[in-house]
Design a protein around this motif. Structure first.
Motif, PDB file in Angstrom:
ATOM      1  N   LYS A   8       8.138  -1.165  -8.380  1.00  0.00           N
ATOM      2  CA  LYS A   8       7.655  -1.754  -9.642  1.00  0.00           C
ATOM      3  C   LYS A   8       7.974  -0.834 -10.816  1.00  0.00           C
ATOM      4  CE  LYS A   8       3.316  -3.320 -11.798  1.00  0.00           C
ATOM      5  NZ  LYS A   8       2.923  -2.120 -12.570  1.00  0.00           N
ATOM      6  N   LYS A   9       7.771   0.474 -10.637  1.00  0.00           N
ATOM      7  CA  LYS A   9       8.018   1.430 -11.714  1.00  0.00           C
ATOM      8  C   LYS A   9       9.490   1.474 -12.104  1.00  0.00           C
ATOM      9  CE  LYS A   9       4.081   4.530 -11.012  1.00  0.00           C
ATOM     10  NZ  LYS A   9       3.646   5.902 -10.623  1.00  0.00           N
ATOM     11  N   ARG A  10      10.383   1.253 -11.133  1.00  0.00           N
ATOM     12  CA  ARG A  10      11.809   1.278 -11.469  1.00  0.00           C
ATOM     13  C   ARG A  10      12.334  -0.096 -11.874  1.00  0.00           C
ATOM     14  NH1 ARG A  10      12.106   2.113  -5.682  1.00  0.00           N
ATOM     15  NH2 ARG A  10      13.052   0.289  -4.643  1.00  0.00           N
ATOM     16  N   GLY A  11      11.419  -1.076 -11.987  1.00  0.00           N
ATOM     17  CA  GLY A  11      11.782  -2.394 -12.491  1.00  0.00           C
ATOM     18  C   GLY A  11      12.271  -3.367 -11.451  1.00  0.00           C
ATOM     19  N   ASP A  12      12.121  -3.035 -10.176  1.00  0.00           N
ATOM     20  CA  ASP A  12      12.565  -3.913  -9.092  1.00  0.00           C
ATOM     21  C   ASP A  12      11.372  -4.752  -8.613  1.00  0.00           C
ATOM     22  OD1 ASP A  12      13.707  -5.175  -6.935  1.00  0.00           O
ATOM     23  OD2 ASP A  12      14.345  -3.342  -5.909  1.00  0.00           O
ATOM     24  N   SER A  13      11.041  -5.768  -9.396  1.00  0.00           N
ATOM     25  CA  SER A  13       9.840  -6.561  -9.126  1.00  0.00           C
ATOM     26  C   SER A  13       9.929  -7.328  -7.813  1.00  0.00           C
ATOM     27  CB  SER A  13       9.582  -7.541 -10.276  1.00  0.00           C
ATOM     28  OG  SER A  13       9.285  -6.853 -11.463  1.00  0.00           O
ATOM     29  N   THR A  32      11.493  -6.603  -4.993  1.00  0.00           N
ATOM     30  CA  THR A  32      11.225  -5.718  -3.864  1.00  0.00           C
ATOM     31  C   THR A  32       9.745  -5.363  -3.808  1.00  0.00           C
ATOM     32  OG1 THR A  32      13.454  -4.773  -3.879  1.00  0.00           O
ATOM     33  CG2 THR A  32      11.733  -3.463  -2.840  1.00  0.00           C
ATOM     34  N   ALA A  33       9.156  -5.095  -4.964  1.00  0.00           N
ATOM     35  CA  ALA A  33       7.730  -4.753  -5.031  1.00  0.00           C
ATOM     36  C   ALA A  33       6.868  -5.909  -4.532  1.00  0.00           C
ATOM     37  CB  ALA A  33       7.348  -4.374  -6.452  1.00  0.00           C
ATOM     38  N   ILE A  34       7.211  -7.124  -4.914  1.00  0.00           N
ATOM     39  CA  ILE A  34       6.459  -8.298  -4.455  1.00  0.00           C
ATOM     40  C   ILE A  34       6.553  -8.439  -2.946  1.00  0.00           C
ATOM     41  CG2 ILE A  34       6.452 -10.830  -4.477  1.00  0.00           C
ATOM     42  CD1 ILE A  34       7.236 -10.624  -7.482  1.00  0.00           C
ATOM     43  N   ARG A  35       7.753  -8.295  -2.410  1.00  0.00           N
ATOM     44  CA  ARG A  35       7.942  -8.416  -0.952  1.00  0.00           C
ATOM     45  C   ARG A  35       7.124  -7.365  -0.199  1.00  0.00           C
ATOM     46  NH1 ARG A  35      10.903  -5.557   2.340  1.00  0.00           N
ATOM     47  NH2 ARG A  35      12.204  -4.670   0.673  1.00  0.00           N
ATOM     48  N   LEU A  36       7.184  -6.127  -0.655  1.00  0.00           N
ATOM     49  CA  LEU A  36       6.462  -5.044   0.019  1.00  0.00           C
ATOM     50  C   LEU A  36       4.948  -5.231  -0.082  1.00  0.00           C
ATOM     51  CD1 LEU A  36       8.675  -2.045  -1.134  1.00  0.00           C
ATOM     52  CD2 LEU A  36       8.390  -2.841   1.226  1.00  0.00           C
ATOM     53  N   ASN A  37       4.464  -5.663  -1.245  1.00  0.00           N
ATOM     54  CA  ASN A  37       3.030  -5.916  -1.387  1.00  0.00           C
ATOM     55  C   ASN A  37       2.560  -7.048  -0.477  1.00  0.00           C
ATOM     56  OD1 ASN A  37       1.933  -4.024  -3.257  1.00  0.00           O
ATOM     57  ND2 ASN A  37       2.969  -5.055  -4.933  1.00  0.00           N
ATOM     58  N   LYS A  38       3.389  -8.066  -0.333  1.00  0.00           N
ATOM     59  CA  LYS A  38       3.036  -9.178   0.549  1.00  0.00           C
ATOM     60  C   LYS A  38       2.988  -8.715   2.003  1.00  0.00           C
ATOM     61  CE  LYS A  38       4.591 -13.239  -2.054  1.00  0.00           C
ATOM     62  NZ  LYS A  38       5.550 -14.369  -2.069  1.00  0.00           N
ATOM     63  N   GLU A  39       3.929  -7.859   2.400  1.00  0.00           N
ATOM     64  CA  GLU A  39       3.940  -7.349   3.769  1.00  0.00           C
ATOM     65  C   GLU A  39       2.721  -6.473   4.030  1.00  0.00           C
ATOM     66  OE1 GLU A  39       7.670  -5.356   4.206  1.00  0.00           O
ATOM     67  OE2 GLU A  39       8.860  -7.211   4.180  1.00  0.00           O
ATOM     68  N   ALA A  40       2.367  -5.636   3.055  1.00  0.00           N
ATOM     69  CA  ALA A  40       1.174  -4.800   3.181  1.00  0.00           C
ATOM     70  C   ALA A  40      -0.083  -5.655   3.266  1.00  0.00           C
ATOM     71  CB  ALA A  40       1.086  -3.842   1.994  1.00  0.00           C
ATOM     72  N   LEU A  41      -0.152  -6.678   2.435  1.00  0.00           N
ATOM     73  CA  LEU A  41      -1.303  -7.574   2.423  1.00  0.00           C
ATOM     74  C   LEU A  41      -1.471  -8.283   3.765  1.00  0.00           C
ATOM     75  CD1 LEU A  41      -3.564  -9.084   0.934  1.00  0.00           C
ATOM     76  CD2 LEU A  41      -1.835 -10.680   0.096  1.00  0.00           C
ATOM     77  N   ALA A  42      -0.376  -8.787   4.313  1.00  0.00           N
ATOM     78  CA  ALA A  42      -0.440  -9.492   5.598  1.00  0.00           C
ATOM     79  C   ALA A  42      -0.961  -8.577   6.695  1.00  0.00           C
ATOM     80  CB  ALA A  42       0.936 -10.032   5.964  1.00  0.00           C
ATOM     81  N   ALA A  43      -0.531  -7.320   6.696  1.00  0.00           N
ATOM     82  CA  ALA A  43      -0.977  -6.369   7.714  1.00  0.00           C
ATOM     83  C   ALA A  43      -2.471  -6.081   7.577  1.00  0.00           C
ATOM     84  CB  ALA A  43      -0.181  -5.078   7.602  1.00  0.00           C
ATOM     85  N   LYS A  44      -2.926  -5.902   6.343  1.00  0.00           N
ATOM     86  CA  LYS A  44      -4.345  -5.604   6.132  1.00  0.00           C
ATOM     87  C   LYS A  44      -5.230  -6.793   6.501  1.00  0.00           C
ATOM     88  CE  LYS A  44      -3.531  -2.233   2.464  1.00  0.00           C
ATOM     89  NZ  LYS A  44      -3.712  -1.931   1.032  1.00  0.00           N
ATOM     90  N   ILE A  45      -4.786  -7.983   6.162  1.00  0.00           N
ATOM     91  CA  ILE A  45      -5.563  -9.173   6.512  1.00  0.00           C
ATOM     92  C   ILE A  45      -5.660  -9.316   8.024  1.00  0.00           C
ATOM     93  CG2 ILE A  45      -5.551 -11.701   6.471  1.00  0.00           C
ATOM     94  CD1 ILE A  45      -4.480 -11.555   3.635  1.00  0.00           C
ATOM     95  N   SER A  46      -4.579  -9.037   8.739  1.00  0.00           N
ATOM     96  CA  SER A  46      -4.574  -9.190  10.198  1.00  0.00           C
ATOM     97  C   SER A  46      -5.533  -8.215  10.871  1.00  0.00           C
ATOM     98  CB  SER A  46      -3.159  -8.987  10.750  1.00  0.00           C
ATOM     99  OG  SER A  46      -2.752  -7.631  10.628  1.00  0.00           O
ATOM    100  N   VAL A  47      -5.747  -7.052  10.260  1.00  0.00           N
ATOM    101  CA  VAL A  47      -6.614  -6.033  10.856  1.00  0.00           C
ATOM    102  C   VAL A  47      -8.026  -6.069  10.272  1.00  0.00           C
ATOM    103  CG1 VAL A  47      -6.966  -3.550  11.169  1.00  0.00           C
ATOM    104  CG2 VAL A  47      -4.663  -4.514  11.352  1.00  0.00           C
ATOM    105  N   GLN A  48      -8.122  -6.179   8.942  1.00  0.00           N
ATOM    106  CA  GLN A  48      -9.409  -6.024   8.257  1.00  0.00           C
ATOM    107  C   GLN A  48     -10.015  -7.327   7.757  1.00  0.00           C
ATOM    108  OE1 GLN A  48      -7.878  -3.292   5.245  1.00  0.00           O
ATOM    109  NE2 GLN A  48      -8.924  -1.580   6.239  1.00  0.00           N
ATOM    110  N   GLY A  49      -9.201  -8.368   7.621  1.00  0.00           N
ATOM    111  CA  GLY A  49      -9.697  -9.634   7.110  1.00  0.00           C
ATOM    112  C   GLY A  49      -9.374  -9.803   5.634  1.00  0.00           C
ATOM    113  N   GLU A  50      -9.353 -11.059   5.170  1.00  0.00           N
ATOM    114  CA  GLU A  50      -8.954 -11.358   3.795  1.00  0.00           C
ATOM    115  C   GLU A  50      -9.954 -10.856   2.774  1.00  0.00           C
ATOM    116  OE1 GLU A  50      -6.900 -15.022   1.335  1.00  0.00           O
ATOM    117  OE2 GLU A  50      -8.231 -15.500   3.015  1.00  0.00           O
TER     118      GLU A  50
END
Length: 207
Positions: free
Chosen positions: A34-39, A41-59
């Motif tokens: 995000k800081k280097r302006g690659d939105s 890639t940032a969106i994809r990575l945040n979505k992957e992180a979110l999916a992992a956290k939801i699977s372990v910790q819940g939404e």
């Protein structure tokens, strides 16, 4: 809080611990993108992180709320405001004070930050009244975030009603002082000027 969750998961379930460790790493990589302006890639990575956290910790976990907030900020940077609003509302559902209908999970500064992020979406959408309303929610308890992302106070100043220095043109955003107002002007300027112009047009049409 994040490290505590990670350690507990690692002790109880090594696979879950690894998933969370990967998620936090992806959040950090997303921030760098995000800081280097690659939105994208940032969106994809945040979505992957979110999916992992939801699977372990819940939404409705603190960890998922962090990733929803980060995803919302990235959508704002990409000017994808409808998607930003959706992500930020999910984060706010977890973070916000119970008196405002939230679950009250996590630090109150996190709730204030997400409210301000959502207010930025409303600004971009021309909904200045809604931006002001959501920012004012925390003021009585000293929990309105300074509107400058680069606030002079590390982490962002938390303001009470008597400390609010609002934009004199649109009255929808608040700062801890003139320095932060100047720092935020580049972001706020196009939304503010568009709103003021629309208000002027309405007055002229009504004459």
């Amino acid at each position: 809080m994040a490290f505590f969750d990670l350690n507990v998961a690692s002790l109880d379930n090594p696979q879950a611990g690894l998933a969370l460790q990967s998620a936090w790493q992806k959040n950090n990589e997303a921030l760098a993108a995000k800081k280097r302006g690659d939105s994208e890639t940032a969106i994809r990575l945040n979505k992957e992180a979110l999916a992992a956290k939801i699977s372990v910790q819940g939404e409705n976990s603190v960890g998922a709320a962090l990733s929803y907030n980060a995803l919302g900020e990235t959508y704002i940077a990409a000017q994808r405001y409808d998607e930003a609003e959706e992500a930020l509302r999910k984060s706010l559902h977890v973070r916000d004070n119970k008196e405002f209908g939230g679950l009250g999970e996590g630090p109150r500064q996190d709730a204030a930050a997400t409210r301000d992020n959502l207010a930025q979406v409303f600004e971009a959408q021309g909904k200045m009244d809604q931006a002001r309303e959501i920012r004012m929610k925390g003021a009585a308890n000293g929990e309105t975030m300074c509107g400058s992302y680069e606030c002079v106070t590390p982490g962002g100043a938390m303001l009470s009603t008597s400390q609010l220095n609002g934009c004199s043109a649109c009255h929808s955003v608040f700062y801890c002082g003139k320095t932060c107002q100047k720092r935020d002007w580049k972001r706020h300027k196009p939304f503010c000027k568009k709103f003021v112009a629309s208000q002027k047009e309405e007055v002229e049409e009504g004459v």
